[in-house]
Design an enzyme around this catalytic site. Sequence first.
Site, PDB file in Angstrom:
ATOM      1  CD1 TRP A   1      57.916  32.674   3.915  1.00  0.00           C
ATOM      2  CD2 TRP A   1      57.174  31.738   2.020  1.00  0.00           C
ATOM      3  NE1 TRP A   1      58.002  33.619   2.919  1.00  0.00           N
ATOM      4  CE2 TRP A   1      57.556  33.055   1.735  1.00  0.00           C
ATOM      5  CE3 TRP A   1      56.666  30.950   0.983  1.00  0.00           C
ATOM      6  CZ2 TRP A   1      57.445  33.618   0.473  1.00  0.00           C
ATOM      7  CZ3 TRP A   1      56.552  31.505  -0.280  1.00  0.00           C
ATOM      8  CH2 TRP A   1      56.934  32.813  -0.530  1.00  0.00           C
TER       9      TRP A   1
ATOM     10  CD  GLU B   1      64.569  33.891   3.556  1.00  0.00           C
ATOM     11  OE1 GLU B   1      65.175  34.282   2.542  1.00  0.00           O
ATOM     12  OE2 GLU B   1      63.751  34.607   4.160  1.00  0.00           O
TER      13      GLU B   1
END
Length: 372
Positions: free
Chosen positions: A31, A48
């Site tokens: 990511w 996240e």
Amino acid sequence: MIKSHAFAENDKKIRRLLLSWYDRNRRILPWRAEAGEAPDPYHVWLSEIMLQQTTVPAVKNYFLRFLELWPTVFDLANAPPEDVMKEWAGLGYYARARNLQKCAGQIVSAYGGRFPSDETELQNLPGIGPYTAAAIRAIGYNKPAIVIDGNVDRVICRLFAIETPLPKSKGDIRNHASGLYDGVGKRASDLPQAFMDLGSMVCTPKSPSCGLCPLNKLCLAHKQTNAEKYPVKPPKVQKPTRKGAAYLILLRNKRGKIDKILIERRPDNRMLGGMVGFPDTNWDQKQERDDDYMKKWGCLYKNAVDIGKVSHVFSHFSLELGIMGIVINIGELPALNENQSIVSINKVEELGLPGLFLKTSRFIKEIHAEYS
Ligand code: SF4
């Protein structure tokens, strides 16, 4: 917070040493943008949310799979909710998956598919709390924000030898973090990631590699030769145990073969809401079976087999689930509610069961043997 010149200089040194270490040692993560490239806030947000209470190795494949299926926030917003829940299975904390799609929907409908960078606006979105809002702003948009995750907590507690146990030390940690993040300038995206990498690769919870640490000359815990003492933890509290029962209800077809099982999509207001599981009682029982519940299945409860027990640990309690096996002829099955359906026994493991029900499903074979 107004800091003295000496403290501000110390913070500046920490930032400089840490960022220079990061430039040489940064982790490659699916990511994360390449050095010098702008990150995609959709990737930052998705990672996240997945990383809350979950480790980096556990998240990597889930993240890649989600991006393969839903490369943009528009795709995720339009995905069938049951597909999102199925792909999330195994990551735990399933409310995150439900909020994920709600949030994607709002990003599309209210923001035209672009995540805001304002922390207050971000926190008004489903599933985004103060930490995630700060991370999206800093990492996704390179704008200053105080990002404090477990790694940052640990590194700061050690750098400044904070004696107050967590979580009471959160205020102190934030004051130190605010000094460190102040004046970060053009590297607002890199600094939190540098802390996270240092915490994950060098300043590890056990046996930190202080000899390799770029901050060792400034670190008070290292000076005390007592790094592992920090962060100071509060005394352990024993988790309570809850009990309940789950029912593996197997169906015998007209030829006498047991080949199907009853499954149930859990209501959103229960633990593991939205996930597929097996019918079960509440989890506040004193015992691991409940004959009244079983009466819902007609007089067949008399034939139920007490087949075993599954233990599972959640974040704030342990669960002991008694497993009851029942076999019903397909023609005698009571009416199902809208959340219940019948699937082939062979397909159960493809349903994306959460860990608790995956453990429970292992008893299917035993019931099958008992009744065959
Ligand atoms: Fe952590 Fe050791 Fe570095 Fe201090 S010197 S920040 S305890 S790794």
